[in-house]
Design a protein around this motif. Structure first.
Motif, PDB file in Angstrom:
ATOM      1  N   LYS A   1      43.037  37.463  26.927  1.00  0.00           N
ATOM      2  CA  LYS A   1      43.198  37.981  28.269  1.00  0.00           C
ATOM      3  C   LYS A   1      43.004  36.884  29.305  1.00  0.00           C
ATOM      4  O   LYS A   1      42.279  35.930  29.074  1.00  0.00           O
ATOM      5  N   LEU A   2      43.674  37.078  30.434  1.00  0.00           N
ATOM      6  CA  LEU A   2      43.506  36.172  31.564  1.00  0.00           C
ATOM      7  C   LEU A   2      42.784  36.929  32.667  1.00  0.00           C
ATOM      8  O   LEU A   2      43.245  37.969  33.122  1.00  0.00           O
ATOM      9  N   ARG A   3      41.631  36.412  33.083  1.00  0.00           N
ATOM     10  CA  ARG A   3      40.843  37.043  34.144  1.00  0.00           C
ATOM     11  C   ARG A   3      41.092  36.306  35.452  1.00  0.00           C
ATOM     12  O   ARG A   3      40.986  35.078  35.519  1.00  0.00           O
ATOM     13  N   ILE A   4      41.430  37.059  36.504  1.00  0.00           N
ATOM     14  CA  ILE A   4      41.764  36.482  37.808  1.00  0.00           C
ATOM     15  C   ILE A   4      40.545  36.567  38.733  1.00  0.00           C
ATOM     16  O   ILE A   4      39.919  37.628  38.828  1.00  0.00           O
ATOM     17  N   PRO A   5      40.214  35.489  39.440  1.00  0.00           N
ATOM     18  CA  PRO A   5      39.096  35.551  40.399  1.00  0.00           C
ATOM     19  C   PRO A   5      39.324  36.630  41.451  1.00  0.00           C
ATOM     20  O   PRO A   5      40.451  36.857  41.900  1.00  0.00           O
ATOM     21  N   ARG A   6      38.251  37.298  41.863  1.00  0.00           N
ATOM     22  CA  ARG A   6      38.369  38.406  42.818  1.00  0.00           C
ATOM     23  C   ARG A   6      38.831  37.946  44.195  1.00  0.00           C
ATOM     24  O   ARG A   6      39.342  38.765  44.967  1.00  0.00           O
ATOM     25  N   ASN A   7      38.671  36.674  44.531  1.00  0.00           N
ATOM     26  CA  ASN A   7      39.180  36.221  45.826  1.00  0.00           C
ATOM     27  C   ASN A   7      40.697  36.028  45.797  1.00  0.00           C
ATOM     28  O   ASN A   7      41.308  35.797  46.833  1.00  0.00           O
ATOM     29  N   TRP A   8      41.318  36.114  44.616  1.00  0.00           N
ATOM     30  CA  TRP A   8      42.777  36.068  44.490  1.00  0.00           C
ATOM     31  C   TRP A   8      43.345  37.485  44.364  1.00  0.00           C
ATOM     32  O   TRP A   8      44.181  37.900  45.148  1.00  0.00           O
ATOM     33  N   LEU A   9      42.909  38.180  43.323  1.00  0.00           N
ATOM     34  CA  LEU A   9      43.350  39.559  43.085  1.00  0.00           C
ATOM     35  C   LEU A   9      42.114  40.419  42.850  1.00  0.00           C
ATOM     36  O   LEU A   9      41.244  40.052  42.056  1.00  0.00           O
ATOM     37  N   GLN A  10      42.051  41.584  43.538  1.00  0.00           N
ATOM     38  CA  GLN A  10      40.903  42.452  43.412  1.00  0.00           C
ATOM     39  C   GLN A  10      41.301  43.797  42.810  1.00  0.00           C
ATOM     40  O   GLN A  10      42.311  44.382  43.236  1.00  0.00           O
ATOM     41  N   PRO A  11      40.545  44.296  41.824  1.00  0.00           N
ATOM     42  CA  PRO A  11      40.860  45.616  41.270  1.00  0.00           C
ATOM     43  C   PRO A  11      40.684  46.682  42.337  1.00  0.00           C
ATOM     44  O   PRO A  11      39.864  46.537  43.252  1.00  0.00           O
ATOM     45  N   VAL A  12      41.465  47.756  42.237  1.00  0.00           N
ATOM     46  CA  VAL A  12      41.404  48.827  43.230  1.00  0.00           C
ATOM     47  C   VAL A  12      41.153  50.166  42.548  1.00  0.00           C
ATOM     48  O   VAL A  12      41.429  50.339  41.357  1.00  0.00           O
ATOM     49  N   VAL A  13      40.628  51.096  43.335  1.00  0.00           N
ATOM     50  CA  VAL A  13      40.428  52.481  42.887  1.00  0.00           C
ATOM     51  C   VAL A  13      40.895  53.390  44.011  1.00  0.00           C
ATOM     52  O   VAL A  13      41.058  52.956  45.155  1.00  0.00           O
TER      53      VAL A  13
ATOM     54  N   ILE B   1      41.403  51.509  47.575  1.00  0.00           N
ATOM     55  CA  ILE B   1      40.373  50.660  48.162  1.00  0.00           C
ATOM     56  C   ILE B   1      39.910  49.673  47.098  1.00  0.00           C
ATOM     57  O   ILE B   1      40.138  49.862  45.897  1.00  0.00           O
ATOM     58  N   ILE B   2      39.270  48.605  47.527  1.00  0.00           N
ATOM     59  CA  ILE B   2      38.753  47.612  46.592  1.00  0.00           C
ATOM     60  C   ILE B   2      37.660  48.230  45.726  1.00  0.00           C
ATOM     61  O   ILE B   2      36.777  48.928  46.228  1.00  0.00           O
ATOM     62  N   ASP B   3      37.719  47.998  44.433  1.00  0.00           N
ATOM     63  CA  ASP B   3      36.697  48.493  43.505  1.00  0.00           C
ATOM     64  C   ASP B   3      35.344  47.895  43.906  1.00  0.00           C
ATOM     65  O   ASP B   3      35.171  46.672  43.907  1.00  0.00           O
ATOM     66  N   PRO B   4      34.365  48.726  44.271  1.00  0.00           N
ATOM     67  CA  PRO B   4      33.081  48.191  44.722  1.00  0.00           C
ATOM     68  C   PRO B   4      32.254  47.552  43.614  1.00  0.00           C
ATOM     69  O   PRO B   4      31.291  46.820  43.902  1.00  0.00           O
ATOM     70  N   ASP B   5      32.608  47.825  42.342  1.00  0.00           N
ATOM     71  CA  ASP B   5      31.867  47.240  41.226  1.00  0.00           C
ATOM     72  C   ASP B   5      32.308  45.794  41.035  1.00  0.00           C
ATOM     73  O   ASP B   5      33.400  45.515  40.532  1.00  0.00           O
ATOM     74  N   THR B   6      31.458  44.855  41.447  1.00  0.00           N
ATOM     75  CA  THR B   6      31.825  43.430  41.389  1.00  0.00           C
ATOM     76  C   THR B   6      31.863  42.877  39.968  1.00  0.00           C
ATOM     77  O   THR B   6      32.231  41.718  39.772  1.00  0.00           O
ATOM     78  N   ASN B   7      31.486  43.704  38.987  1.00  0.00           N
ATOM     79  CA  ASN B   7      31.599  43.273  37.592  1.00  0.00           C
ATOM     80  C   ASN B   7      32.998  43.512  37.036  1.00  0.00           C
ATOM     81  O   ASN B   7      33.300  43.072  35.927  1.00  0.00           O
ATOM     82  N   ASN B   8      33.841  44.213  37.786  1.00  0.00           N
ATOM     83  CA  ASN B   8      35.214  44.479  37.356  1.00  0.00           C
ATOM     84  C   ASN B   8      36.153  43.428  37.933  1.00  0.00           C
ATOM     85  O   ASN B   8      36.011  43.009  39.081  1.00  0.00           O
TER      86      ASN B   8
ATOM     87  N   GLY C   1      43.961  39.442  47.474  1.00  0.00           N
ATOM     88  CA  GLY C   1      42.874  39.002  48.348  1.00  0.00           C
ATOM     89  C   GLY C   1      42.298  40.171  49.121  1.00  0.00           C
ATOM     90  O   GLY C   1      41.970  41.213  48.570  1.00  0.00           O
ATOM     91  N   ASN C   2      42.190  39.996  50.443  1.00  0.00           N
ATOM     92  CA  ASN C   2      41.726  41.066  51.334  1.00  0.00           C
ATOM     93  C   ASN C   2      42.840  41.500  52.289  1.00  0.00           C
ATOM     94  O   ASN C   2      42.566  41.995  53.380  1.00  0.00           O
ATOM     95  N   THR C   3      44.096  41.324  51.866  1.00  0.00           N
ATOM     96  CA  THR C   3      45.230  41.557  52.756  1.00  0.00           C
ATOM     97  C   THR C   3      45.544  43.031  52.963  1.00  0.00           C
ATOM     98  O   THR C   3      46.244  43.393  53.905  1.00  0.00           O
ATOM     99  N   GLY C   4      45.080  43.901  52.046  1.00  0.00           N
ATOM    100  CA  GLY C   4      45.471  45.304  52.086  1.00  0.00           C
ATOM    101  C   GLY C   4      46.761  45.568  51.330  1.00  0.00           C
ATOM    102  O   GLY C   4      47.190  46.717  51.207  1.00  0.00           O
ATOM    103  N   LEU C   5      47.407  44.519  50.818  1.00  0.00           N
ATOM    104  CA  LEU C   5      48.642  44.660  50.048  1.00  0.00           C
ATOM    105  C   LEU C   5      48.287  44.937  48.587  1.00  0.00           C
ATOM    106  O   LEU C   5      47.568  44.165  47.954  1.00  0.00           O
ATOM    107  N   ILE C   6      48.815  46.057  48.045  1.00  0.00           N
ATOM    108  CA  ILE C   6      48.523  46.464  46.675  1.00  0.00           C
ATOM    109  C   ILE C   6      49.702  46.068  45.782  1.00  0.00           C
ATOM    110  O   ILE C   6      50.842  46.468  46.027  1.00  0.00           O
ATOM    111  N   LEU C   7      49.409  45.282  44.759  1.00  0.00           N
ATOM    112  CA  LEU C   7      50.441  44.709  43.886  1.00  0.00           C
ATOM    113  C   LEU C   7      50.396  45.334  42.505  1.00  0.00           C
ATOM    114  O   LEU C   7      49.330  45.653  41.987  1.00  0.00           O
ATOM    115  N   GLU C   8      51.584  45.505  41.925  1.00  0.00           N
ATOM    116  CA  GLU C   8      51.705  45.884  40.513  1.00  0.00           C
ATOM    117  C   GLU C   8      53.013  45.304  39.996  1.00  0.00           C
ATOM    118  O   GLU C   8      54.021  45.294  40.719  1.00  0.00           O
ATOM    119  N   ALA C   9      53.018  44.821  38.761  1.00  0.00           N
ATOM    120  CA  ALA C   9      54.244  44.252  38.195  1.00  0.00           C
ATOM    121  C   ALA C   9      54.289  44.515  36.698  1.00  0.00           C
ATOM    122  O   ALA C   9      53.263  44.452  36.010  1.00  0.00           O
TER     123      ALA C   9
END
Length: 199
Positions: free
Chosen positions: A1-13, A21-28, A66-74
């Protein structure tokens, strides 16, 4: 697996209002499987086997850029770095075997609610969709980009400039636009019409 830093891509719920919204659990973290293999021939030449050349394609789960508010999926991402062979979409697009680039079967970007004038919270939020999108050397860009969803895409710049898109669709073939549909308006407050309103 490739893990992306949260300052690049953030998991959402989804929150109670059904908004991302950004997943508040910083372990994800945003993680995806990156299948890579190697071929070593009798002369010890090494060639990488990448998604789309014998291995499964890559998918990027829903996440915020990041923190742009843009939600990505591919989904259906294939990578071509070979000088001697092509991924299937590149061959179908008429690219030479020396083509290097990336193919995305479908990519979506969900836009922030503040970018739309839609008042109906039950409607689909505005989404930019890229379909069969191939970009790289020896032919540039092919594929379609379309704006779908509820409301009109609207953005206000700090200087008062206002842009609104009602419909937007572009289809590229080898970096040439072969089909387009764009409607909307640009309003600049520095310019006024006969009625004294901004145009």
């Amino acid at each position: 697996k490739l893990r992306i830093p949260r300052n690049w891509l953030q998991p959402v719920v989804l929150d109670a209002n059904g908004e991302y919204i950004i997943d508040p659990d910083t372990n994800n973290f945003v993680e995806f499987i990156l299948p890579i293999g190697l071929i070593v021939n009798q002369d010890f030449n090494i060639e990488a086997i990448l998604p789309g050349t014998g291995l499964g394609a890559i998918s990027i789960p829903l996440c915020m850029i990041g923190n742009t508010g843009l939600i990505l999926e591919a989904t259906g991402i294939q990578i071509d770095l070979s000088n001697t062979s092509n991924i299937v979409p590149a061959t179908e697009d008429g690219r030479s075997d020396s083509f290097k680039g990336i193919f995305i079967e479908q990519g979506t970007i969900v836009l922030p609610n503040s970018w739309t004038d839609c008042q109906d919270t039950s409607s689909t939020p505005p989404v930019i969709i890229a379909e069969n999108f191939l970009v790289g050397s020896k032919g540039g860009v092919s594929g379609t980009i379309t704006l779908v969803g509820g409301g009109h895409l609207k953005y206000h710049f700090p200087n008062g400039l206002e842009v609104e898109l009602n419909t937007f669709s572009l289809t590229f073939e080898h970096s040439s636009i072969i089909s387009s549909e764009i409607t909307g308006f640009l309003r600049a407050p520095a310019f006024v019409g006969p009625d004294g309103q901004a145009v």
